[in-house]
Scaffold this motif. Structure first.
Motif, mmCIF file in Angstrom:
data_model
loop_
_atom_site.group_PDB
_atom_site.id
_atom_site.type_symbol
_atom_site.label_atom_id
_atom_site.label_comp_id
_atom_site.label_asym_id
_atom_site.label_seq_id
_atom_site.Cartn_x
_atom_site.Cartn_y
_atom_site.Cartn_z
ATOM 1 N N LEU A 148 -2.892 131.229 44.729
ATOM 2 C CA LEU A 148 -3.161 131.088 46.097
ATOM 3 C C LEU A 148 -4.451 130.281 46.578
ATOM 4 O O LEU A 148 -4.940 129.894 47.723
ATOM 5 N N ASP A 149 -5.156 129.342 45.420
ATOM 6 C CA ASP A 149 -6.399 128.503 45.417
ATOM 7 C C ASP A 149 -5.249 127.218 46.327
ATOM 8 O O ASP A 149 -5.998 126.563 46.747
ATOM 9 N N GLU A 150 -4.371 127.153 46.229
ATOM 10 C CA GLU A 150 -3.382 126.253 46.395
ATOM 11 C C GLU A 150 -3.506 126.153 48.025
ATOM 12 O O GLU A 150 -3.071 125.464 48.260
ATOM 13 N N LEU A 151 -3.772 126.913 48.777
ATOM 14 C CA LEU A 151 -3.344 127.438 50.289
ATOM 15 C C LEU A 151 -4.131 126.300 50.796
ATOM 16 O O LEU A 151 -3.144 126.067 51.970
ATOM 17 N N PRO A 152 -5.335 126.214 51.424
ATOM 18 C CA PRO A 152 -6.168 125.209 51.988
ATOM 19 C C PRO A 152 -5.147 123.922 52.342
ATOM 20 O O PRO A 152 -5.334 123.552 53.036
ATOM 21 N N GLN A 153 -4.100 123.738 51.304
ATOM 22 C CA GLN A 153 -3.449 122.667 51.573
ATOM 23 C C GLN A 153 -2.632 122.269 52.288
ATOM 24 O O GLN A 153 -2.783 120.841 52.570
ATOM 25 N N PHE A 154 -2.347 122.955 53.202
ATOM 26 C CA PHE A 154 -1.450 123.282 53.957
ATOM 27 C C PHE A 154 -2.004 122.563 55.413
ATOM 28 O O PHE A 154 -1.523 121.753 56.581
ATOM 29 N N ILE A 155 -3.641 122.404 55.431
ATOM 30 C CA ILE A 155 -4.595 121.475 56.727
ATOM 31 C C ILE A 155 -3.959 120.517 56.075
ATOM 32 O O ILE A 155 -4.165 119.423 56.557
ATOM 33 N N ASN A 156 -4.081 119.445 54.625
ATOM 34 C CA ASN A 156 -4.461 118.391 54.474
ATOM 35 C C ASN A 156 -2.717 118.165 54.707
ATOM 36 O O ASN A 156 -2.601 117.034 55.219
ATOM 37 N N VAL A 157 -1.883 119.313 54.838
ATOM 38 C CA VAL A 157 -0.815 118.463 55.067
ATOM 39 C C VAL A 157 -0.305 117.793 57.118
ATOM 40 O O VAL A 157 0.163 116.903 57.245
ATOM 41 N N LEU A 158 -1.059 118.956 57.485
ATOM 42 C CA LEU A 158 -1.278 118.168 59.358
ATOM 43 C C LEU A 158 -2.511 117.377 59.766
ATOM 44 O O LEU A 158 -2.131 116.586 59.989
ATOM 45 N N GLN A 159 -3.236 117.306 58.214
ATOM 46 C CA GLN A 159 -4.733 115.797 58.353
ATOM 47 C C GLN A 159 -2.887 114.573 58.220
ATOM 48 O O GLN A 159 -3.478 113.710 57.959
ATOM 49 N N LYS A 185 3.685 110.951 49.683
ATOM 50 C CA LYS A 185 2.672 111.621 50.104
ATOM 51 C C LYS A 185 2.933 112.393 48.782
ATOM 52 O O LYS A 185 3.592 113.409 48.474
ATOM 53 N N PRO A 186 1.369 112.654 47.829
ATOM 54 C CA PRO A 186 1.557 113.941 47.149
ATOM 55 C C PRO A 186 1.845 115.718 47.829
ATOM 56 O O PRO A 186 1.621 115.983 48.935
ATOM 57 N N GLY A 187 2.249 116.213 47.119
ATOM 58 C CA GLY A 187 2.921 117.892 47.987
ATOM 59 C C GLY A 187 2.194 119.548 47.584
ATOM 60 O O GLY A 187 1.455 118.832 45.955
ATOM 61 N N GLN A 189 -12.163 117.791 45.630
ATOM 62 C CA GLN A 189 -11.484 116.649 45.043
ATOM 63 C C GLN A 189 -11.031 115.615 45.561
ATOM 64 O O GLN A 189 -10.316 115.621 46.419
ATOM 65 N N ARG A 190 -11.717 114.604 44.979
ATOM 66 C CA ARG A 190 -10.974 113.165 45.327
ATOM 67 C C ARG A 190 -8.962 113.596 44.291
ATOM 68 O O ARG A 190 -9.481 113.375 42.986
ATOM 69 N N ARG A 191 -8.586 112.976 44.916
ATOM 70 C CA ARG A 191 -6.785 113.217 44.350
ATOM 71 C C ARG A 191 -6.646 111.282 44.819
ATOM 72 O O ARG A 191 -6.653 111.031 45.570
ATOM 73 N N TYR A 192 -5.674 111.429 44.437
ATOM 74 C CA TYR A 192 -5.168 109.726 44.609
ATOM 75 C C TYR A 192 -3.648 109.946 45.266
ATOM 76 O O TYR A 192 -2.966 111.186 44.987
ATOM 77 N N GLY A 193 -3.940 109.662 46.888
ATOM 78 C CA GLY A 193 -2.143 109.586 47.736
ATOM 79 C C GLY A 193 -1.963 109.343 47.760
ATOM 80 O O GLY A 193 -0.892 107.995 46.714
ATOM 81 N N LEU A 194 -1.226 108.351 49.021
ATOM 82 C CA LEU A 194 0.164 107.542 49.401
ATOM 83 C C LEU A 194 -0.407 106.552 48.203
ATOM 84 O O LEU A 194 -1.634 106.188 49.288
ATOM 85 N N ARG A 240 -1.970 114.154 54.828
ATOM 86 C CA ARG A 240 -3.276 113.085 53.433
ATOM 87 C C ARG A 240 -1.695 113.137 52.406
ATOM 88 O O ARG A 240 -1.742 113.057 51.757
ATOM 89 N N MET A 241 -1.043 114.565 53.174
ATOM 90 C CA MET A 241 -0.394 115.484 51.897
ATOM 91 C C MET A 241 1.130 115.928 52.384
ATOM 92 O O MET A 241 1.445 115.826 53.764
ATOM 93 N N SER A 242 1.923 116.585 51.809
ATOM 94 C CA SER A 242 3.251 116.568 51.966
ATOM 95 C C SER A 242 3.802 118.235 51.854
ATOM 96 O O SER A 242 3.502 118.490 50.216
ATOM 97 N N ILE A 243 4.341 118.995 52.075
ATOM 98 C CA ILE A 243 5.048 120.410 51.914
ATOM 99 C C ILE A 243 5.272 119.871 50.369
ATOM 100 O O ILE A 243 4.694 120.706 49.505
#
Length: 436
Positions: free
Chosen positions: A344-355, A388-390, A295-300, A357-360
């Motif tokens: 638990l649906d949020e767990l893939p966002q740890f990949i966004n953190v490595l990319q 960055k969004p968390g 899904q498209r979200r607003y980031g930094l 795009r996001m922070s923990i």
């Protein structure tokens, strides 16, 4: 990046030169040399920024600083007797090698600075509000700065041309009422307010109009207003400024935040990898459709990013209008209901953190459609996008997570997000992670 390198440069060169002398004279790196290196690193960190210095001033500043550091170390060494742990030859050699290594390292950094700046991306666009003497002086310093990432677009001012100061290479772009639109359309990243204290009502009006942008805002003193996000002082190309709206993750704080995100996300992904596989299998077997919902979200800085989640609905909505999920929502699948309740649906966002795009830890990203709605209803809403969004945040661990049925609840969430920006520390991040 340059700030981080400069912070490490002098302490590192003093320690490395001592180790080099210890190995060359003693044949090995003995404990006294290790201990002294830790001491000298501690008292000289962070190093001084000298990129803007002339060569003559650079040499003088390094020698002057080293004189006082060496004097302090010698006095302590004589008083404690620790000086006898080192050979006279090693101390004399270090006395000369240490400042020479510092000067050499600074010259190498100057040569590498353009490459390091290029690695950080294109220049950051800036404007100055107020074409007066202090505004013109700031513009001159920005243009003359050799290693600045700031590209000055010009000025905004309401006064008649005969009352304006002269500023070379910086045009007058418009009047103050045109400022918010210009900032949004031209994606301005820095705004410097160079308005006199007597213009307080005008200053407050300008700040109010800019709350719907993600630009970092600074005052060129002397002035002060309340409701600052940081209120920290600093300099821009040698000119003192006071931050009004700025990301807390600048300089060494940015390095600490990013390093902690990478380390923690790698550790967490390693621990939860079996769980990720089980959840993915459950989502696939429960209903047709992709396992991962993007899904498209607003980031930094309000830039759009793609955020990953395990699909919890039968639909993958990402349009101009999105209905927020509720408890009895018919779109939610059986497995999706459990995933949403347990987060638990949020767990893939740890990949966004490595990319990157996001922070923990940070303000939770909202759908673009929701952002466009609330940015017009809540003043200061877009300020949360200075970081960055968390995956989790200060608002979420204080009870403001999930569906926001009323404007008051969203306002409370935003208030907690801004409180996080004001008071960020690594300790606070770890506290939020543990509470989550």
């Amino acid at each position: 990046m340059l700030s981080a390198v400069e912070a490490m440069l002098d302490p590192s060169m003093l320690a490395l030169s001592l180790w080099l002398i210890g190995v060359s004279i003693e044949g090995e790196l003995q404990p006294p040399y290790l201990i002294l290196a830790v001491i000298v690193f501690s008292i000289t960190f962070p190093g001084t920024s000298r990129l803007q210095f002339s060569l003559k001033r650079l040499v003088f500043d390094v020698l002057y600083s080293w004189f006082w550091v060496m004097t302090l170390l010698l006095l302590l060494g004589i008083a404690t007797g620790y000086v006898h742990e080192f050979s006279h030859q090693a101390l004399v050699a270090w006395l000369w090698l240490a400042p020479l290594s510092q000067i050499g390292a600074h010259l190498v950094l100057r040569a590498a600075a353009p490459t390091l700046l290029a690695l950080q991306g294109p220049p950051q666009r800036a404007i100055i509000v107020g074409l007066n003497d202090q505004g013109a002086a700031l513009a001159g310093r920005i243009h003359k700065a050799r290693y600045s990432k700031i590209a000055l677009s010009g000025f905004f001012d309401d006064r008649s041309p005969d009352r304006l100061s002269r500023a070379e290479d910086s045009p007058l772009l418009g009047r103050l009422h045109e400022l918010p639109g210009f900032v949004k359309t031209q994606r301005i990243q820095f705004i410097y307010l160079s308005l006199p204290m007597a213009s307080q009502p005008r200053i407050l009006h300008v700040l109010d109009e800019l709350k719907d942008t993600t630009a970092s805002i600074y005052f060129v003193p002397d002035m002060f207003v309340t409701d600052l996000i940081q209120g920290r002082s600093g300099t821009v190309c040698g000119t003192p400024v006071i931050s009004v709206c700025e990301s807390p993750f600048t300089g060494s704080n940015g390095f600490i935040k990013r390093a902690s995100d990478i380390v923690l996300s790698l550790l967490i992904l390693a621990l939860i990898s079996p769980l990720l596989l089980l959840v993915a299998l459950a989502v696939k077997l429960d209903s047709p459709g992709p396992v991962i919902f993007k899904q498209r979200r607003y980031g930094l800085d309000g830039e759009e990013i793609l955020v990953y989640k395990f699909r919890s609905m039968r639909v993958c909505e990402d349009g101009e209008t999105i209905r927020q999920a509720s408890r009895e929502d018919s779109r939610i699948t059986r497995v999706g209901a459990f995933l949403r309740k347990s987060s638990l649906d949020e767990l893939p966002q740890f990949i966004n953190v490595l990319q990157g795009r996001m922070s923990i830890v940070g303000p939770r990203p909202h759908a673009v459609a929701h952002n466009e709605t609330y940015r017009n209803l809540i003043k200061g809403y877009m300020i949360r996008h200075k970081v960055k969004p968390g995956i989790t945040g200060w608002a979420q661990v204080n009870g403001y997570r999930g569906e926001t049925r009323t404007l008051d609840k969203m306002q409370a969430r935003i208030d907690h997000d801004l409180d996080y920006l004001r008071n960020w520390s690594l300790k606070l991040d770890l506290h939020i992670i543990l509470k989550t």
